[in-house]
Design an enzyme around this catalytic site. Structure first.
Site, PDB file in Angstrom:
ATOM      1  N   GLN A 206       2.049  -2.156   5.798  1.00 27.04           N
ATOM      2  CA  GLN A 206       2.260  -0.764   6.223  1.00 27.04           C
ATOM      3  C   GLN A 206       2.725  -0.657   7.676  1.00 27.04           C
ATOM      4  O   GLN A 206       3.598   0.151   8.003  1.00 27.04           O
ATOM      5  CB  GLN A 206       0.981   0.030   5.991  1.00 27.04           C
ATOM      6  N   PHE A 207       2.138  -1.450   8.522  1.00 26.81           N
ATOM      7  CA  PHE A 207       2.546  -1.569   9.928  1.00 26.81           C
ATOM      8  C   PHE A 207       2.367  -3.029  10.302  1.00 26.81           C
ATOM      9  O   PHE A 207       1.378  -3.639   9.884  1.00 26.81           O
ATOM     10  CB  PHE A 207       1.617  -0.749  10.844  1.00 26.81           C
TER      11      PHE A 207
ATOM     12  N   GLU B  87      -4.209  -6.563   2.927  1.00 28.89           N
ATOM     13  CA  GLU B  87      -2.961  -7.188   3.359  1.00 28.89           C
ATOM     14  C   GLU B  87      -2.902  -8.656   2.957  1.00 28.89           C
ATOM     15  O   GLU B  87      -1.861  -9.167   2.545  1.00 28.89           O
ATOM     16  CB  GLU B  87      -2.795  -7.047   4.874  1.00 28.89           C
TER      17      GLU B  87
ATOM     18  N   GLU C  98       0.835  -1.189   0.000  1.00 30.84           N
ATOM     19  CA  GLU C  98       0.000   0.000   0.000  1.00 30.84           C
ATOM     20  C   GLU C  98       0.879   1.251   0.000  1.00 30.84           C
ATOM     21  O   GLU C  98       1.735   1.408   0.864  1.00 30.84           O
ATOM     22  CB  GLU C  98      -0.907  -0.005   1.242  1.00 30.84           C
TER      23      GLU C  98
ATOM     24  N   LEU D  59      -6.035  -1.860  -0.732  1.00 33.91           N
ATOM     25  CA  LEU D  59      -5.899  -1.961   0.730  1.00 33.91           C
ATOM     26  C   LEU D  59      -6.320  -3.363   1.167  1.00 33.91           C
ATOM     27  O   LEU D  59      -7.483  -3.596   1.515  1.00 33.91           O
ATOM     28  CB  LEU D  59      -6.780  -0.889   1.385  1.00 33.91           C
TER      29      LEU D  59
ATOM     30  N   ILE E 172      -0.361  -7.042   9.728  1.00 33.81           N
ATOM     31  CA  ILE E 172       0.141  -8.213   8.999  1.00 33.81           C
ATOM     32  C   ILE E 172      -0.742  -9.438   9.194  1.00 33.81           C
ATOM     33  O   ILE E 172      -0.747 -10.355   8.371  1.00 33.81           O
ATOM     34  CB  ILE E 172       1.594  -8.536   9.440  1.00 33.81           C
TER      35      ILE E 172
ATOM     36  N   HIS F 115      -0.230   0.277  15.773  1.00 36.75           N
ATOM     37  CA  HIS F 115       0.972   0.850  15.182  1.00 36.75           C
ATOM     38  C   HIS F 115       2.227   0.586  16.018  1.00 36.75           C
ATOM     39  O   HIS F 115       3.251   1.220  15.798  1.00 36.75           O
ATOM     40  CB  HIS F 115       0.795   2.359  15.001  1.00 36.75           C
TER      41      HIS F 115
HETATM   42  C1  LIG Z   1      -5.803  -3.074   7.526  1.00 38.44           C
HETATM   43  C2  LIG Z   1      -5.141  -1.759   7.488  1.00 38.44           C
HETATM   44  N1  LIG Z   1      -4.191  -1.521   6.584  1.00 38.44           N
HETATM   45  C3  LIG Z   1      -3.586  -0.324   6.520  1.00 38.44           C
HETATM   46  C4  LIG Z   1      -3.926   0.668   7.399  1.00 38.44           C
HETATM   47  C5  LIG Z   1      -3.255   2.053   7.331  1.00 38.44           C
HETATM   48  N2  LIG Z   1      -4.270   2.978   6.837  1.00 38.44           N
HETATM   49  C6  LIG Z   1      -4.989   3.745   7.654  1.00 38.44           C
HETATM   50  S1  LIG Z   1      -6.197   4.582   6.849  1.00 38.44           S
HETATM   51  C7  LIG Z   1      -5.722   3.947   5.351  1.00 38.44           C
HETATM   52  C8  LIG Z   1      -6.454   4.307   4.109  1.00 38.44           C
HETATM   53  C9  LIG Z   1      -7.914   4.115   4.237  1.00 38.44           C
HETATM   54  O1  LIG Z   1      -8.531   4.481   3.063  1.00 38.44           O
HETATM   55  P1  LIG Z   1     -10.098   4.583   2.969  1.00 38.44           P
HETATM   56  O2  LIG Z   1     -10.698   3.277   3.381  1.00 38.44           O
HETATM   57  O3  LIG Z   1     -10.437   5.072   1.625  1.00 38.44           O
HETATM   58  O4  LIG Z   1     -10.497   5.645   4.072  1.00 38.44           O
HETATM   59  P2  LIG Z   1     -10.059   7.171   4.139  1.00 38.44           P
HETATM   60  O5  LIG Z   1      -8.782   7.223   4.917  1.00 38.44           O
HETATM   61  O6  LIG Z   1      -9.910   7.661   2.747  1.00 38.44           O
HETATM   62  O7  LIG Z   1     -11.169   7.830   4.870  1.00 38.44           O
HETATM   63  C10 LIG Z   1      -4.648   3.094   5.505  1.00 38.44           C
HETATM   64  C11 LIG Z   1      -3.991   2.367   4.409  1.00 38.44           C
HETATM   65  C12 LIG Z   1      -4.909   0.357   8.357  1.00 38.44           C
HETATM   66  N3  LIG Z   1      -5.299   1.243   9.285  1.00 38.44           N
HETATM   67  N4  LIG Z   1      -5.514  -0.839   8.362  1.00 38.44           N
END
Ligand SMILES: Cc1ncc(C[n+]2csc(CCOP(=O)(O)OP(=O)(O)O)c2C)c(N)n1
Ligand SMILES: Cc1ncc(C[n+]2csc(CCOP(=O)(O)OP(=O)(O)O)c2C)c(N)n1
Ligand SMILES: [Mg+2]
Ligand SMILES: [Mg+2]
Lengths: 328, 397, 328, 397
Positions: free
Chosen positions: A82-83, A60, A29, A58, A87, A129
């Site tokens: 990403q963190f 994993e 990502e 998005l 995983i 995180h």
């Molecule tokens: C499973 C997971 N992967 C990665 C992340 C890191 N992360 C936090 S918000 C985000 C993007 C989310 O996108 P979206 O669902 O479109 O929501 P938005 O932030 O645009 O409101 C990511 C990759 C996470 N929190 N959870």
């Protein structure tokens, strides 16, 4: 030799290997245009193109699973999670997929993939995180795990992981990413997986750790060295699977005391395996029980508790003192 | 035995909520947009054009299907008589997998599920090597480590499925993408069932395929059931094919018991890979047999449903077509049956006589190089085996 | 008191609790019409209706995750995973979802769900059908784990799991399902989670195990009892999280020797935690290193190896003998 | 800081493949079947009927949106000045969440994502309790254990999101099904982003909802980006709404920056729950701000794109509508702004002064009753803290 942060060393290792081997690709990502949320892969998509540095949806589980497929066909994918708190969506794909193909196919197929997972706490990032996921990935066979704690180790262990013919998990020390800078010999030399580093030789007690915690353990050892009989050997494991059993056993047979420090929760943590292994191999040499300093068996909080959750120097020192003062 | 019910039992009363009997979807093929070449009696019905196949190819298609049926019957008997641990029947699904696998080139990669032994045969696997796998012998390509029917062989470009239903779909998609990246011309097919569409990996793989367009055919054998779970408990959607729309993946429904339709659909999908990448094919078929040798379908489905589907059995359908073409007759049929049975019998005898693996062999292939842990564990096991032997000798046990 | 197999005892516990508490529901693959592939839930859908015994799509992650939601709203779902080899698709949902809601919401929400997972090898089912997944679910906090090895324990521990206010994993002993029959007091009495059973008292060595392996350990203990100095105490842990540390410590402090037996792989297995914990609490009492008898760090095979993979009586006896004969 | 970039940086050259600038989808709302009540200037455009809302309700809607904006600006400042660890902006997404939450009854359950503080306000959360959560204070409903913006409170029937994007969708669907089973009239809404649709749990929850029809609104805020990942890297599909078709889940696309359209769509979805169960609503909106305080959008998106979306900012749009209705004027606006700022300032002061949690409190709520492990670990920590204190006192440190 170049001065680099841990982050820069990781980026340099990937760039080196991608230039050398066109089978190396990166997926994850935000790894492309943005260069990863930590900027570890910054510039790599520009240099190697969007087919070799792939921004994924998005997902994993999908990242890991598609990397497995790429590796089966002969690529050497580096999957970025990403963190490491995220995983575990890929847990089955990794521990019951990637790690099992070679065995299940009688050695016909292999999965030379890397999973990079930014890990460990101390950044006030809250539970997801700040994870230390190693224990889950050490059980059951087929996964190698490395944990660098210096820029040089980050460079050399990531190179080793990319070149390894089997799935390898790289737990990257987030809290050191930008704060730790050091000389890096960046001429493409890998560090052997499974080799610990003795970062401080000593005679009275062996203190084992890995990842960011090593620096705290070393600091405590230096501080305590003033006291007579507190000459502590500090070992940075660097690899958890396989771990350097010979270095550890030799050390404990000499010092007679062992304290293991990690920031993952205590129960079924990596320290359990170390304690179980060492008590078997150094039984007659031990002057005291093997001590474990670890987080409690609960989630890593956002506020009010996290600085106590993660072992701090005082708790490490207390465990060392307990070991030194142990009396039947 | 893999689960509890290892012996066949007399039809039992439904103990849960009885399932309604669903008439074969193929009876409404036109309404349901299920592409067909043949009608139930093997006569071309003008829906899809007959694919361009030589007499030899058509015969290979049919003979492979027939051989698969003989293997299946033999495997079942062996399991029931206790000589094989486990069996996964393919009865009724011969056309779906044989015709689609036949549409692929030998260099193309196949990711198997567990009801497609015909794919191995088409690629040249010997009957003995198949049965060696069923018996878990040391000298079969996968060293006897998999359950029977989880077939594969790198030499044939066939990858065995992970036992987790559906989990390997992204492996196939990722491999296909890798081939594209490397500039290879390899195409891919991956087999899975209706049940597999519910897993997260189906979602992951379709989404990836929509974006990256890897050269792959996602071949869903909708056989009406996932163990005891019928289609309407698996999804509320009207078809499995249409799920591709959610990812902009080309998709279609085909009569999975019509080998010519399956062949045509697969060929067409392969022809699209450059432009469209992936195609999701839903082959509408039916599991005429048990889910596995551990299953008891009497607990959840009614005999009428199976009987209605017997009318769509792909074997007689294809035979009638071949006969109408003048490529087949009763003598050919009888000879072929005899040959299949003889060959299978010989293969069973030969395979059963092969050696099982050595205990120490289980330590191989965990990593390319064993860790110290594995080396030590291996040594200890061997030492203990020796002691056991000694103890046995001593005690005369 | 009724004679029951382990399977029947599990079914009886669910029927009892569903009749008593309308919030108890069952969901999983094939649990309804077919009564589960092992027939554990046979008859329950007919009796309680398809809304309380729900046939789900083939989606382990979804099964766990929907059960979490049902539990959040106040139901007490029992999620069946067809084989514990397939539970790991739900790993994140369980270990970073179900087990974390109470903590993350400051105690406002709880997830009183049960996950039933048929486990353990010895049925020639190959890797995925012969799994011992306990170690993965003991680390990190929030999950309780019980492992019955008798019909009575199956009944009483499943009842306890259903009534427990937190997520509880029940690892069911597949190889004993139909082969073990015994008296069951089926009047709705639960067995306390966390209480071990001393199945054979002894003075010379403590042998710990859980699940089907207990029966092998007991058989070895009985067999070896003829030899002087081989009076072995056999403990069936029954609960792994939390485990009965008092019973274990008291036993080892008395016997001075400990051998742990499980069929999960050695490294980072549950035996590691037991060894690490006990060496700390009984350090001065130990006459020998704590022995671990476990599967090797590799997958459970289908043929040619599986009978050696799983610890057998000879290997258990060898470990006991090593402990008894240990010399510095 | 949650990731590395904690300070804003000057616009940087794109270091990967630059993304094309996408014009706001709302400009082509009619073509793209995006339901609207208002045009860009707040004038009803005849596409969807104006929902039946009283003046008071309309004002609540607008005032809540405005208050959310003030909170967002304050939070950003606090983070930038180091007083708050972390911030997740909601700028631009006020209409989507406020109008949909307003359509729910107080007894209905809300599963939040992380850009919906307005839902908490509408349910009566005090500003101080919100900021107490942002500061992670002991006395906020969730005891300070979550990152800022992962809001919730059982007293308000609001469940905080798990940090894993999308992972909680089946929790909402399962809870909704449970309510239906228990015969309760509770309905549910669950918020998530475009990125969340890629996760396996989206697939699981939709599939479940298609089959079981729980009373729930799946509310997808498609804000164009998931961190740096734009829609066309997230899926090849033309819309997120149409993904519902794959599961036979009712679905529609709505202008997420049009509070009246969002309200109407949500109300309609709720009216359908008895018959249809779930509805998937894709609210087309845009993240005007950073992804989080750790983000640097200059690395991946162009200022022109943001500028084009500013024209669709829901706040002025709604204000103009209210003004045209005669419900609002500049004085009301000025007074409201002042009030919001005053109240927020007071809440910050009060919340910042609240106590953080005690270390030992982290041991609470792991289980209903702590295990011996937790009891022991707690005692040891407390003992060690005491020793630390003594050592500090001794050494005078
Ligand atoms: C499973 C997971 N992967 C990665 C992340 C890191 N992360 C936090 S918000 C985000 C993007 C989310 O996108 P979206 O669902 O479109 O929501 P938005 O932030 O645009 O409101 C990511 C990759 C996470 N929190 N959870
Ligand atoms: C992840 C997973 N869950 C459960 C099982 C047990 N199981 C084996 S086959 C099967 C049904 C598969 O149904 P489908 O995908 O339709 O394929 P079919 O058996 O009908 O060919 C199940 C539930 C499994 N192997 N993997
Ligand atoms: Mg099926
Ligand atoms: Mg988004």
């Amino acid at each position: 030799m170049t001065q680099m942060t841990v982050l820069e060393a990781l980026g340099a290792a990937m760039a080196h290997e991608m230039a050398r081997d066109s089978d190396v690709v990166i997926l994850g990502e935000d790894v492309g245009t943005a260069g990863g949320i930590f900027r570890t892969t910054q510039g790599l998509q520009q240099r190697f193109g969007p087919d070799r540095v792939i921004d994924t949806p998005l997902d994993e589980k999908g990242i890991a699973a598609h990397a497995v497929g790429m590796a089966l066909y002969g690529l050497r994918p580096i999957a970025e999670i990403q963190f490491s708190g995220f995983i575990h969506d890929a847990f089955e794909q990794l521990m019951f997929g990637a790690t099992k193909y070679r065995w299940m196919t009688g050695g016909q197929y292999s999965v030379p993939m890397v999973i990079r997972a930014p890990s460990f706490g101390g950044i006030n990032g809250g539970f997801w995180h700040s994870q230390s996921p190693e224990a889950y990935y050490c059980h059951g066979g087929g996964m190698k795990i490395v944990v660098p704690s210096t820029p040089q180790d980050a460079y050399g262990l990531l190179l080793a992981a990319i070149r390894d013919p089997d799935p390898t998990l790289v737990l990257e020390p987030v809290p050191l990413y930008r704060t730790l800078r050091g000389e890096v010999n960046d001429d493409g030399e890998a560090i052997g997986i499974g080799e610990a580093a003795i970062v401080r030789p000593g005679n009275d007690l062996t203190a084992l750790s890995y990842g960011p915690m090593c620096h705290d353990v070393l600091a405590v050892a230096e501080q305590m060295a003033e006291n007579p009989g507190y000459d502590i050997e500090v070992i940075d494991l660097r690899s958890l699977m396989p771990f350097d059993v010979d270095a550890i056993t030799a050390s404990v047979q000499r010092t007679g005391r062992l304290v293991v420090v990690h920031e993952a929760p205590l129960s079924l943590g990596f320290g359990a395996e170390l304690a179980a292994t060492v008590q078997e191999r150094a039984f007659g040499y031990l002057h005291c029980p093997i001590g474990r300093v670890a987080a409690p068996d609960l989630p890593y909080g956002f506020s009010g508790g996290d600085e106590y959750y993660r072992p701090n120097k005082a708790r490490i020192a207390a465990a060392i003192r307990r070991a030194m003062e142990f009396d039947f | 035995m893999v689960n509890g019910t290892s012996t066949p039992s007399a039809p039992t009363a439904f103990l849960g909520q009885p399932r309604p009997v669903v008439a074969p979807l193929l009876e409404r093929a036109a309404d349901l947009a299920i592409a067909q070449v043949l009608d139930a009696d093997g006569v071309p019905n003008g829906n899809l054009a007959e694919p361009d196949l030589s007499q030899a190819q058509l015969r290979t298609m049919y003979e492979t299907m027939a051989l698969v049926r003989v293997i299946d019957e033999k495997g079942w008997q062996l399991q029931r008589s206790g000589r094989l641990e486990f069996w996964i029947p393919s009865r009724g699904q011969e056309a779906a997998h044989v015709a689609s696998a036949l549409a692929m080139d030998a260099a193309d990669w196949i990711f198997l599920a567990d009801r497609e032994p015909g794919a191995m045969l088409l690629r040249g696997a010997s009957l003995q090597s198949l049965f060696a796998q069923f018996f878990g012998r040391a000298d079969e390509p996968l060293k006897g480590r998999r359950l029977p029917l989880l077939l594969g062989d790198r030499a044939l470009n066939i990858i065995p499925c992970m036992t987790q239903v559906g989990a390997y779909l992204p492996h196939a998609a990722g491999a296909a993408w890798a081939a594209k990246l490397k500039g290879d011309k390899t195409r891919f097919i991956v087999y899975f069932g209706d049940g597999a569409t519910s897993r997260g990996e189906f979602h992951s793989a379709m989404n990836f395929a929509g974006i990256h367009r890897p050269p792959i055919v996602f071949f869903c054998q909708n056989n009406g059931w996932a163990v005891s779970t019928p289609t309407d408990r698996q999804t509320a959607a009207d078809s499995f094919a249409e799920k591709g729309d959610a990812y902009k993946v080309r998709n279609l429904r085909v009569d999975g018991n019509d080998p010519l339709a399956v062949f045509a659909a697969t060929k067409e999908a392969l022809a699209c890979t450059d432009e469209q990448g992936a195609t999701l094919i839903e082959a509408v078929t039916y599991r005429l047999g048990f889910h596995t040798s551990s299953d008891n379908p009497d607990l959840y489905r009614q005999p009428e449903e199976v009987a209605a589907w017997e009318r769509w059995d792909p074997l007689p359908r294809m035979r009638k077509y071949l006969q109408a073409c003048g490529y087949w007759d009763e003598r050919a049929e009888a000879q072929m049956q005899q040959r299949c049975e003889d060959e299978v019998r010989e293969a069973v005898t030969a395979a059963e006589a092969m050696a099982p693996s050595e205990p120490a062999a289980m330590f191989d292939d965990v990593f390319a190089e064993p860790t110290w842990q594995l080396r030590e564990q291996r040594e200890r096991l061997l030492a203990e085996l020796e002691t056991e032997l000694e103890t046995e000798l001593e005690t005369g046990a």
